[in-house]
Structure formats: structure tokens, C-alpha cells
Design a protein around this motif. Sequence first.
Motif, mmCIF file in Angstrom:
data_model
loop_
_atom_site.group_PDB
_atom_site.id
_atom_site.type_symbol
_atom_site.label_atom_id
_atom_site.label_comp_id
_atom_site.label_asym_id
_atom_site.label_seq_id
_atom_site.Cartn_x
_atom_site.Cartn_y
_atom_site.Cartn_z
ATOM 1 N N VAL A 81 0.881 -1.179 0.000
ATOM 2 C CA VAL A 81 0.000 0.000 0.000
ATOM 3 C C VAL A 81 0.911 1.219 0.000
ATOM 4 O O VAL A 81 1.637 1.463 0.974
ATOM 5 C CB VAL A 81 -0.931 0.000 1.220
ATOM 6 C CG1 VAL A 81 -1.861 1.208 1.183
ATOM 7 C CG2 VAL A 81 -1.740 -1.292 1.282
ATOM 8 N N VAL A 82 0.899 1.970 -1.081
ATOM 9 C CA VAL A 82 1.897 3.035 -1.252
ATOM 10 C C VAL A 82 1.225 4.392 -1.473
ATOM 11 O O VAL A 82 0.053 4.482 -1.866
ATOM 12 C CB VAL A 82 2.842 2.726 -2.432
ATOM 13 C CG1 VAL A 82 3.578 1.411 -2.189
ATOM 14 C CG2 VAL A 82 2.091 2.648 -3.753
ATOM 15 N N ASP A 83 2.004 5.431 -1.195
ATOM 16 C CA ASP A 83 1.611 6.833 -1.417
ATOM 17 C C ASP A 83 0.436 7.273 -0.553
ATOM 18 O O ASP A 83 -0.298 8.200 -0.914
ATOM 19 C CB ASP A 83 1.288 7.094 -2.903
ATOM 20 C CG ASP A 83 2.504 6.945 -3.800
ATOM 21 O OD1 ASP A 83 3.623 6.794 -3.269
ATOM 22 O OD2 ASP A 83 2.338 6.966 -5.032
ATOM 23 N N ALA A 84 0.266 6.628 0.591
ATOM 24 C CA ALA A 84 -0.792 7.033 1.525
ATOM 25 C C ALA A 84 -0.231 8.055 2.509
ATOM 26 O O ALA A 84 0.957 8.011 2.843
ATOM 27 C CB ALA A 84 -1.333 5.826 2.280
ATOM 28 N N LYS A 242 13.687 -10.147 -5.377
ATOM 29 C CA LYS A 242 13.232 -8.791 -5.688
ATOM 30 C C LYS A 242 12.687 -8.781 -7.099
ATOM 31 O O LYS A 242 13.268 -9.382 -8.002
ATOM 32 C CB LYS A 242 14.366 -7.775 -5.548
ATOM 33 C CG LYS A 242 13.911 -6.339 -5.777
ATOM 34 C CD LYS A 242 15.026 -5.334 -5.545
ATOM 35 C CE LYS A 242 14.510 -3.914 -5.753
ATOM 36 N NZ LYS A 242 15.573 -2.885 -5.514
ATOM 37 N N GLY A 243 11.561 -8.103 -7.286
ATOM 38 C CA GLY A 243 10.969 -8.056 -8.611
ATOM 39 C C GLY A 243 9.679 -7.273 -8.598
ATOM 40 O O GLY A 243 9.307 -6.666 -7.595
ATOM 41 N N PRO A 244 8.972 -7.263 -9.725
ATOM 42 C CA PRO A 244 7.706 -6.523 -9.811
ATOM 43 C C PRO A 244 6.647 -7.143 -8.899
ATOM 44 O O PRO A 244 6.395 -8.346 -8.962
ATOM 45 C CB PRO A 244 7.318 -6.629 -11.289
ATOM 46 C CG PRO A 244 8.069 -7.814 -11.800
ATOM 47 C CD PRO A 244 9.324 -7.911 -10.997
ATOM 48 N N VAL A 245 6.067 -6.328 -8.044
ATOM 49 C CA VAL A 245 5.064 -6.770 -7.084
ATOM 50 C C VAL A 245 3.817 -5.921 -7.256
ATOM 51 O O VAL A 245 3.908 -4.717 -7.504
ATOM 52 C CB VAL A 245 5.600 -6.640 -5.635
ATOM 53 C CG1 VAL A 245 4.528 -6.968 -4.618
ATOM 54 C CG2 VAL A 245 6.814 -7.536 -5.432
ATOM 55 N N ASP A 246 2.642 -6.547 -7.152
ATOM 56 C CA ASP A 246 1.384 -5.797 -7.196
ATOM 57 C C ASP A 246 1.309 -4.847 -6.006
ATOM 58 O O ASP A 246 1.580 -5.241 -4.873
ATOM 59 C CB ASP A 246 0.181 -6.745 -7.152
ATOM 60 C CG ASP A 246 0.048 -7.590 -8.403
ATOM 61 O OD1 ASP A 246 0.424 -7.103 -9.488
ATOM 62 O OD2 ASP A 246 -0.421 -8.738 -8.304
ATOM 63 N N VAL A 247 0.921 -3.593 -6.266
ATOM 64 C CA VAL A 247 0.723 -2.626 -5.191
ATOM 65 C C VAL A 247 -0.594 -1.899 -5.415
ATOM 66 O O VAL A 247 -1.145 -1.876 -6.519
ATOM 67 C CB VAL A 247 1.875 -1.596 -5.104
ATOM 68 C CG1 VAL A 247 3.193 -2.277 -4.817
ATOM 69 C CG2 VAL A 247 1.959 -0.756 -6.370
ATOM 70 N N LEU A 248 -1.106 -1.307 -4.337
ATOM 71 C CA LEU A 248 -2.247 -0.401 -4.409
ATOM 72 C C LEU A 248 -1.732 1.005 -4.141
ATOM 73 O O LEU A 248 -1.178 1.276 -3.073
ATOM 74 C CB LEU A 248 -3.303 -0.785 -3.365
ATOM 75 C CG LEU A 248 -4.052 -2.093 -3.601
ATOM 76 C CD1 LEU A 248 -4.970 -2.400 -2.418
ATOM 77 C CD2 LEU A 248 -4.858 -2.047 -4.895
ATOM 78 N N VAL A 249 -1.902 1.878 -5.117
ATOM 79 C CA VAL A 249 -1.483 3.272 -4.991
ATOM 80 C C VAL A 249 -2.672 4.082 -4.490
ATOM 81 O O VAL A 249 -3.735 4.103 -5.130
ATOM 82 C CB VAL A 249 -0.993 3.833 -6.334
ATOM 83 C CG1 VAL A 249 -0.516 5.280 -6.173
ATOM 84 C CG2 VAL A 249 0.119 2.966 -6.906
ATOM 85 N N VAL A 250 -2.519 4.717 -3.348
ATOM 86 C CA VAL A 250 -3.612 5.488 -2.752
ATOM 87 C C VAL A 250 -3.675 6.858 -3.421
ATOM 88 O O VAL A 250 -2.770 7.680 -3.294
ATOM 89 C CB VAL A 250 -3.413 5.633 -1.241
ATOM 90 C CG1 VAL A 250 -4.545 6.469 -0.637
ATOM 91 C CG2 VAL A 250 -3.360 4.260 -0.570
ATOM 92 N N ASP A 251 -4.762 7.104 -4.147
ATOM 93 C CA ASP A 251 -4.955 8.385 -4.823
ATOM 94 C C ASP A 251 -5.598 9.409 -3.905
ATOM 95 O O ASP A 251 -5.278 10.597 -3.967
ATOM 96 C CB ASP A 251 -5.829 8.195 -6.072
ATOM 97 C CG ASP A 251 -5.206 7.246 -7.074
ATOM 98 O OD1 ASP A 251 -4.016 7.426 -7.404
ATOM 99 O OD2 ASP A 251 -5.905 6.305 -7.512
ATOM 100 N N SER A 252 -6.509 8.950 -3.049
ATOM 101 C CA SER A 252 -7.153 9.863 -2.098
ATOM 102 C C SER A 252 -7.707 9.078 -0.919
ATOM 103 O O SER A 252 -8.093 7.912 -1.046
ATOM 104 C CB SER A 252 -8.288 10.648 -2.769
ATOM 105 O OG SER A 252 -9.328 9.774 -3.202
ATOM 106 N N VAL A 253 -7.718 9.724 0.249
ATOM 107 C CA VAL A 253 -8.292 9.151 1.450
ATOM 108 C C VAL A 253 -8.582 10.320 2.389
ATOM 109 O O VAL A 253 -7.855 11.323 2.398
ATOM 110 C CB VAL A 253 -7.344 8.128 2.122
ATOM 111 C CG1 VAL A 253 -6.009 8.759 2.457
ATOM 112 C CG2 VAL A 253 -7.974 7.501 3.346
ATOM 113 N N GLU A 254 -9.667 10.228 3.144
ATOM 114 C CA GLU A 254 -10.030 11.313 4.044
ATOM 115 C C GLU A 254 -10.572 10.755 5.360
ATOM 116 O O GLU A 254 -11.060 9.619 5.405
ATOM 117 C CB GLU A 254 -11.075 12.219 3.391
ATOM 118 C CG GLU A 254 -12.337 11.486 2.989
ATOM 119 C CD GLU A 254 -13.231 12.304 2.056
ATOM 120 O OE1 GLU A 254 -14.472 12.182 2.203
ATOM 121 O OE2 GLU A 254 -12.687 13.018 1.205
#
Length: 259
Positions: A81-84, A242-254
Motif C-alpha cells: 500500500v503506497v503513497d498514503a 526482488k521483482g515486480p510486485v502488485d501494489v495499491l497506490v492510494v490516490d485519495s483518502v479522508e
Amino acid sequence: MLLKTLFPATVAMALLCTATAKSQQSMPPDAKPGFEVVTIKPAPADETRQGFDLQGRHIKLMRESVLNIIIFAYSMHPKQVVDAPDWVSTEFFDVDGVPDVEGEPNLVQYQYLLQRLLAERFGVRMHKAKRDLPDYALRIMPGGIKFAKTTWTKDNLPHQGGHNGADGQTMTFTNSSMADFLLLGIQHVVDRPVVDETGLTGRYDFALHWLPDPIKAPDGDAAPGLFTAMREQLGLELKATKGPVDVLVVDSVEKPGAN
């Protein structure tokens, strides 16, 4: 039943126990429930209880962060879970709700409920991506697996259980897939995401007994560490890669508004 986190820095046991709750009536397996009513409040600073509580169709989350809810709802490791913003892991909430479908939700329905909660009440918007990250590849050892296919029928729901004691952590899995094992067993007790490379598509019965790092081993009877226990008891290994891994990029949260 109070389902609480049993050791720091992980929600693994809280999630594990969620799947063990039972009732006399289950939701229809094809149901996609929402919340009929739900309240969300900041957790009191002095609250000592933490975890997921499931009593029939009554769902309570106590002192849970948005990050913990996301990683459970989407079967992710925290590093996926990234960019949160920072507050999603440092601020805690109490959630109390009842689904709009009769019966107790299964694990997938429980996750679906929380996905809707995140979108509708926390304004979470995310998109999928790939990132190069350190990970662990879950692989079968050369000697093969040391557990058997389940003896349960296809009509039985998967069942997971566990307990934490002075001699280590014990987890049991019945009618469970490798995906169940990753989500409820090891994904949140290791330091990086785990990618399933076993190729196992069936459902299995097995148990794992190991000693989490934060627990001090008693003299004489210490359980092995997680990596050793998996090799010796299950015939599986976690290989650092190490390699490409599925991630969820957080665009918005409140933060949720007042109920």
C-alpha cells in the motif's frame, strides 16, 4: 468473541481469528453485502482493546488504522500500500456496523464489506500498479510438501484458527488454499510481501508451530523460527527475491465525518 492483535506490528492474528467465527446461519454465498447501518468514531486514546470482532452479522473494529483495514480488505502486505498519508497508519478508529444481508459473512464477504466501507466512508480511491520491491517467493522444497489435501467436502467453508503461548505461535488451517495461508498466516508477520510460486491450487489441512521473533523462548522447549518451521513442518520455503510486485497506490483518502 473479541478478536485482538496478539503481538506488536502485525494484525495477522486478528485477521486469523476473524475467519474462525461461526454462527448458525451464513449469508448466501453469492451475496455482496453493504452496511445497513455503521458508525465510525476516533478510538479513545486510552482504549486497550484492538482487533476485529464478529458476532453473527454484527461487525466491530476496535482501535484499527485505515492501513490495517486496507491490507485485510485487499489481502495485501503493508508495503504493498503506497503513497498514503502518514495518518492512515498512526490514527485509529472504532467501527460498529450491521450488514444489509441476513446471516454471517464469510471471509470474502467480510473483505467486500470493508472495501465498501473504505470507499464510502473514508473516501479511499486507489489504483493497481507494479513496483519493484524486495519480496519473498513461497516455493515448494525439493522433497515436496508435507501436508495433504483436505478431507472436508467442497460444501464446507475454510476454517483457520490459532493461539499464542509462551512456547510459540500455533496456526491451524483446514480446507484452506495457499491464498488463505498467505493472508491469514504469514503475509503480515514477515518484513516484505510474499508471492505464491508453489503452483498449488487445491485446498489443504495443515498446522504450523513457530516462535515469533518478539517472543522470548522458554528454556528447553523453544519452537523453531518461522522460516525453519515452514521448511521442517510444511515442506515450503520463503526465498528472498526482488521483482515486480502488485501494489495499491492510494490516490485519495479522508477522515470520516461525524456520524
